[in-house]
Write a protein that holds these residues in place. Structure first.
Motif, PDB file in Angstrom:
ATOM      1  N   LEU A 137       0.827  -1.201   0.000  1.00  0.00           N
ATOM      2  CA  LEU A 137       0.000   0.000   0.000  1.00  0.00           C
ATOM      3  C   LEU A 137       0.866   1.257   0.000  1.00  0.00           C
ATOM      4  N   GLN A 138       1.962   1.218   0.715  1.00  0.00           N
ATOM      5  CA  GLN A 138       2.858   2.371   0.756  1.00  0.00           C
ATOM      6  C   GLN A 138       3.572   2.564  -0.578  1.00  0.00           C
ATOM      7  N   LEU A 139       3.935   1.481  -1.247  1.00  0.00           N
ATOM      8  CA  LEU A 139       4.707   1.574  -2.478  1.00  0.00           C
ATOM      9  C   LEU A 139       3.866   1.870  -3.721  1.00  0.00           C
ATOM     10  N   CYS A 140       2.608   1.469  -3.731  1.00  0.00           N
ATOM     11  CA  CYS A 140       1.833   1.479  -4.972  1.00  0.00           C
ATOM     12  C   CYS A 140       1.641   2.887  -5.522  1.00  0.00           C
ATOM     13  N   TYR A 141       1.402   2.963  -6.816  1.00  0.00           N
ATOM     14  CA  TYR A 141       1.158   4.236  -7.496  1.00  0.00           C
ATOM     15  C   TYR A 141      -0.303   4.656  -7.337  1.00  0.00           C
ATOM     16  N   SER A 142      -1.216   3.692  -7.397  1.00  0.00           N
ATOM     17  CA  SER A 142      -2.649   3.973  -7.311  1.00  0.00           C
ATOM     18  C   SER A 142      -3.370   2.711  -6.869  1.00  0.00           C
ATOM     19  N   VAL A 143      -4.485   2.895  -6.159  1.00  0.00           N
ATOM     20  CA  VAL A 143      -5.353   1.767  -5.794  1.00  0.00           C
ATOM     21  C   VAL A 143      -6.527   1.749  -6.770  1.00  0.00           C
ATOM     22  N   VAL A 144      -6.703   0.604  -7.420  1.00  0.00           N
ATOM     23  CA  VAL A 144      -7.792   0.456  -8.388  1.00  0.00           C
ATOM     24  C   VAL A 144      -8.797  -0.533  -7.828  1.00  0.00           C
ATOM     25  N   PHE A 145     -10.071  -0.157  -7.913  1.00  0.00           N
ATOM     26  CA  PHE A 145     -11.128  -0.903  -7.228  1.00  0.00           C
ATOM     27  C   PHE A 145     -12.319  -1.029  -8.182  1.00  0.00           C
ATOM     28  N   PRO A 146     -12.349  -2.092  -9.008  1.00  0.00           N
ATOM     29  CA  PRO A 146     -13.303  -2.155 -10.116  1.00  0.00           C
ATOM     30  C   PRO A 146     -14.655  -2.785  -9.781  1.00  0.00           C
ATOM     31  N   SER A 147     -15.009  -2.906  -8.516  1.00  0.00           N
ATOM     32  CA  SER A 147     -16.295  -3.531  -8.155  1.00  0.00           C
ATOM     33  C   SER A 147     -17.434  -2.926  -8.968  1.00  0.00           C
ATOM     34  N   HIS A 148     -18.294  -3.799  -9.513  1.00  0.00           N
ATOM     35  CA  HIS A 148     -19.290  -3.345 -10.485  1.00  0.00           C
ATOM     36  C   HIS A 148     -20.732  -3.626 -10.074  1.00  0.00           C
ATOM     37  N   LEU A 149     -20.931  -4.227  -8.883  1.00  0.00           N
ATOM     38  CA  LEU A 149     -22.281  -4.550  -8.424  1.00  0.00           C
ATOM     39  C   LEU A 149     -22.496  -3.993  -7.019  1.00  0.00           C
ATOM     40  N   ARG A 150     -23.779  -3.813  -6.652  1.00  0.00           N
ATOM     41  CA  ARG A 150     -24.123  -3.210  -5.365  1.00  0.00           C
ATOM     42  C   ARG A 150     -23.754  -4.074  -4.165  1.00  0.00           C
ATOM     43  N   SER A 151     -23.356  -5.296  -4.397  1.00  0.00           N
ATOM     44  CA  SER A 151     -22.857  -6.111  -3.290  1.00  0.00           C
ATOM     45  C   SER A 151     -21.660  -5.445  -2.630  1.00  0.00           C
ATOM     46  N   GLU A 152     -20.950  -4.593  -3.388  1.00  0.00           N
ATOM     47  CA  GLU A 152     -19.859  -3.802  -2.816  1.00  0.00           C
ATOM     48  C   GLU A 152     -20.471  -2.540  -2.221  1.00  0.00           C
ATOM     49  N   ALA A 153     -20.773  -2.598  -0.929  1.00  0.00           N
ATOM     50  CA  ALA A 153     -21.533  -1.515  -0.310  1.00  0.00           C
ATOM     51  C   ALA A 153     -20.669  -0.321   0.072  1.00  0.00           C
ATOM     52  N   PHE A 154     -19.374  -0.522   0.260  1.00  0.00           N
ATOM     53  CA  PHE A 154     -18.531   0.593   0.720  1.00  0.00           C
ATOM     54  C   PHE A 154     -17.150   0.559   0.063  1.00  0.00           C
ATOM     55  N   GLY A 155     -16.342  -0.421   0.417  1.00  0.00           N
ATOM     56  CA  GLY A 155     -15.013  -0.510  -0.173  1.00  0.00           C
ATOM     57  C   GLY A 155     -13.902  -0.161   0.799  1.00  0.00           C
ATOM     58  N   ILE A 156     -13.621  -1.074   1.736  1.00  0.00           N
ATOM     59  CA  ILE A 156     -12.573  -0.830   2.731  1.00  0.00           C
ATOM     60  C   ILE A 156     -11.213  -0.628   2.066  1.00  0.00           C
ATOM     61  N   THR A 157     -10.969  -1.321   0.951  1.00  0.00           N
ATOM     62  CA  THR A 157      -9.689  -1.145   0.261  1.00  0.00           C
ATOM     63  C   THR A 157      -9.523   0.283  -0.239  1.00  0.00           C
ATOM     64  N   LEU A 158     -10.598   0.881  -0.744  1.00  0.00           N
ATOM     65  CA  LEU A 158     -10.524   2.291  -1.139  1.00  0.00           C
ATOM     66  C   LEU A 158     -10.154   3.165   0.054  1.00  0.00           C
ATOM     67  N   LEU A 159     -10.727   2.836   1.205  1.00  0.00           N
ATOM     68  CA  LEU A 159     -10.431   3.587   2.417  1.00  0.00           C
ATOM     69  C   LEU A 159      -8.954   3.442   2.787  1.00  0.00           C
ATOM     70  N   GLU A 160      -8.432   2.230   2.627  1.00  0.00           N
ATOM     71  CA  GLU A 160      -7.006   2.010   2.903  1.00  0.00           C
ATOM     72  C   GLU A 160      -6.140   2.813   1.930  1.00  0.00           C
ATOM     73  N   GLY A 161      -6.546   2.828   0.658  1.00  0.00           N
ATOM     74  CA  GLY A 161      -5.801   3.609  -0.322  1.00  0.00           C
ATOM     75  C   GLY A 161      -5.785   5.088   0.041  1.00  0.00           C
ATOM     76  N   ALA A 162      -6.945   5.616   0.451  1.00  0.00           N
ATOM     77  CA  ALA A 162      -7.020   7.018   0.868  1.00  0.00           C
ATOM     78  C   ALA A 162      -6.157   7.262   2.095  1.00  0.00           C
ATOM     79  N   MET A 163      -6.180   6.324   3.034  1.00  0.00           N
ATOM     80  CA  MET A 163      -5.391   6.449   4.260  1.00  0.00           C
ATOM     81  C   MET A 163      -3.902   6.550   3.943  1.00  0.00           C
ATOM     82  N   TYR A 164      -3.464   5.850   2.901  1.00  0.00           N
ATOM     83  CA  TYR A 164      -2.064   5.888   2.493  1.00  0.00           C
ATOM     84  C   TYR A 164      -1.777   6.985   1.465  1.00  0.00           C
ATOM     85  N   GLY A 165      -2.779   7.836   1.177  1.00  0.00           N
ATOM     86  CA  GLY A 165      -2.564   8.965   0.286  1.00  0.00           C
ATOM     87  C   GLY A 165      -2.384   8.588  -1.168  1.00  0.00           C
ATOM     88  N   LYS A 166      -3.133   7.594  -1.633  1.00  0.00           N
ATOM     89  CA  LYS A 166      -3.017   7.142  -3.007  1.00  0.00           C
ATOM     90  C   LYS A 166      -4.198   7.630  -3.853  1.00  0.00           C
TER      91      LYS A 166
END
Length: 373
Positions: free
Chosen positions: A262-291
């Motif tokens: 997470l610290q090294l990556c250039y960008s976090v990509v999160f392609p979830s395409h259905l409403r079963s993805e209600a929030f997205g903790i990985t996106l939150l982690e990406g934001a937390m690491y400033g990505k």
């Protein structure tokens, strides 16, 4: 010391999904506010009492059988009744139909909160059978909490209960994540380089990984994928069929390795395409690491975390061409990508810390206790 009982179908160390992460973060943060949390879940490991998880305790009822992703347990009835008797607040985590049954079987009279994590999306036949119980359950509880205003607006279920719905976004505590040391950072630089897109998550039908793989066909984008799940073999076969060469399936990794990536990556990509993805903790982690973030518009919390052209790029769902264009835009403009990442980190600090989540829930707990006294 306020006693809160959380109930959900699974918990650490049996599973490590987004809901489990939310329960963990809320329970740990509550300790600083004189909130003592107890977790009840079902487990294939059998009946286990008073197991220490972080700074709180968990109880597990032996799973007897499972139907439509819903585990059932006879021992859970007595465990839930005993634990509920000691609690000041019962905090349910929806959806879990067996939980609704226990609520009525045990005759709960305590203040009750439901964290509404997701509509039931996939199990539509089962939903038709379950709907009367679900409606009775949601009618009976004192408060329903959603994680984003986006989800409230687009959920037909929540629209029926607006008078008792509140919004409290999920939160994370970066201090609970391992600090990536130079040994781990150097290892992953050698393995995957210093500039790559990162996906983290379970390999489930709604995560859109098949779309992501199509998006990077005929490109040189390096893609690192952390996770595992039931469609893993199919995804690896798809990657092979598409001739993808700059892709790294790393499997499930320990937290210290995930933190380094997470610290090294250039960008976090999160392609979830259905409403079963209600929030997205990985996106939150990406934001937390400033990505800088890339996600799809599916009417849920993903677009509450990722604001298009502010913290990253939002694309239409199930559209590999749009996803590729977003990746190309970030890849070709490092300065803009850095600005998006900085904005994502600021938004995280403003809205999505575990401390903010805990304070909001604790205020709600005390309101309910006051109203019921």
């Amino acid at each position: 010391m306020l006693q809160v009982l959380h109930f959900y179908k699974t918990y650490y160390p049996d599973s490590f999904g987004g809901i489990e992460q939310v329960i963990f973060q809320l329970s740990e943060a509550g300790v600083r506010h004189q909130i003592e949390s107890t977790i009840l879940s079902l487990s294939t490991r059998g009946d286990i009492d008073n197991e220490r998880v972080g700074k709180h305790v968990a109880y597990y009822a032996a799973c007897d059988f499972e139907v439509a992703s819903t585990p059932f347990s006879m021992s859970a009835i007595s465990k839930f009744k005993a634990l509920a008797a000691k609690a000041d607040i019962i905090h349910y985590h929806f959806p879990y139909p067996f939980m609704d049954l226990l609520h009525f079987i045990t005759g709960i009279k305590k203040p009750t909160i439901v964290s509404y994590h997701s509509d039931i999306v996939k199990q539509q036949i089962a939903l038709k059978i379950y709907a009367p119980l679900m409606d009775k359950f949601l009618n009976s509880v004192d408060c329903i909490v959603a994680a984003s205003p986006n989800y409230v607006k687009t959920s037909p279920v929540l629209q029926k209960y607006l008078s008792k719905v509140k919004v409290i976004p999920y939160g994370l505590d970066k201090k609970s994540y391992p600090v990536a040391d130079e040994v781990h950072l150097a290892y992953w630089r050698r393995q995957v380089g210093e500039r790559f897109f990162l996906f983290v998550g379970a390999f489930r039908y709604y995560k859109g990984l098949h779309i992501l793989l199509k998006a990077i066909q005929h490109t040189d984008f390096p893609l690192v994928i952390i996770g595992a799940g039931p469609i893993e073999a199919a995804l690896k076969q798809q990657a092979q069929d598409l001739g993808l060469k700059n892709i790294h399936f790393l499997g499930a990794l320990p937290d210290e390795h995930k933190a380094a990536l997470l610290q090294l990556c250039y960008s976090v990509v999160f392609p979830s395409h259905l409403r079963s993805e209600a929030f997205g903790i990985t996106l939150l982690e990406g934001a937390m690491y400033g990505k800088p973030l890339i996600s799809s518009e599916i009417g849920t919390g993903t677009t509450y975390i990722n604001i298009d052209q502010e913290t990253g790029i939002v694309v239409p769902p199930s559209n590999p061409q749009a996803l590729r264009a977003a990746m190309d835009t970030l890849w070709q403009d490092p300065e803009q990508a850095q600005r998006y990442g900085e904005n994502a980190a600021k938004r995280f600090q403003t809205l999505f810390t575990s401390e903010r989540m805990a304070e909001s829930y604790i205020e709600l707990y005390h309101q309910l206790i006051s109203n019921c006294s």
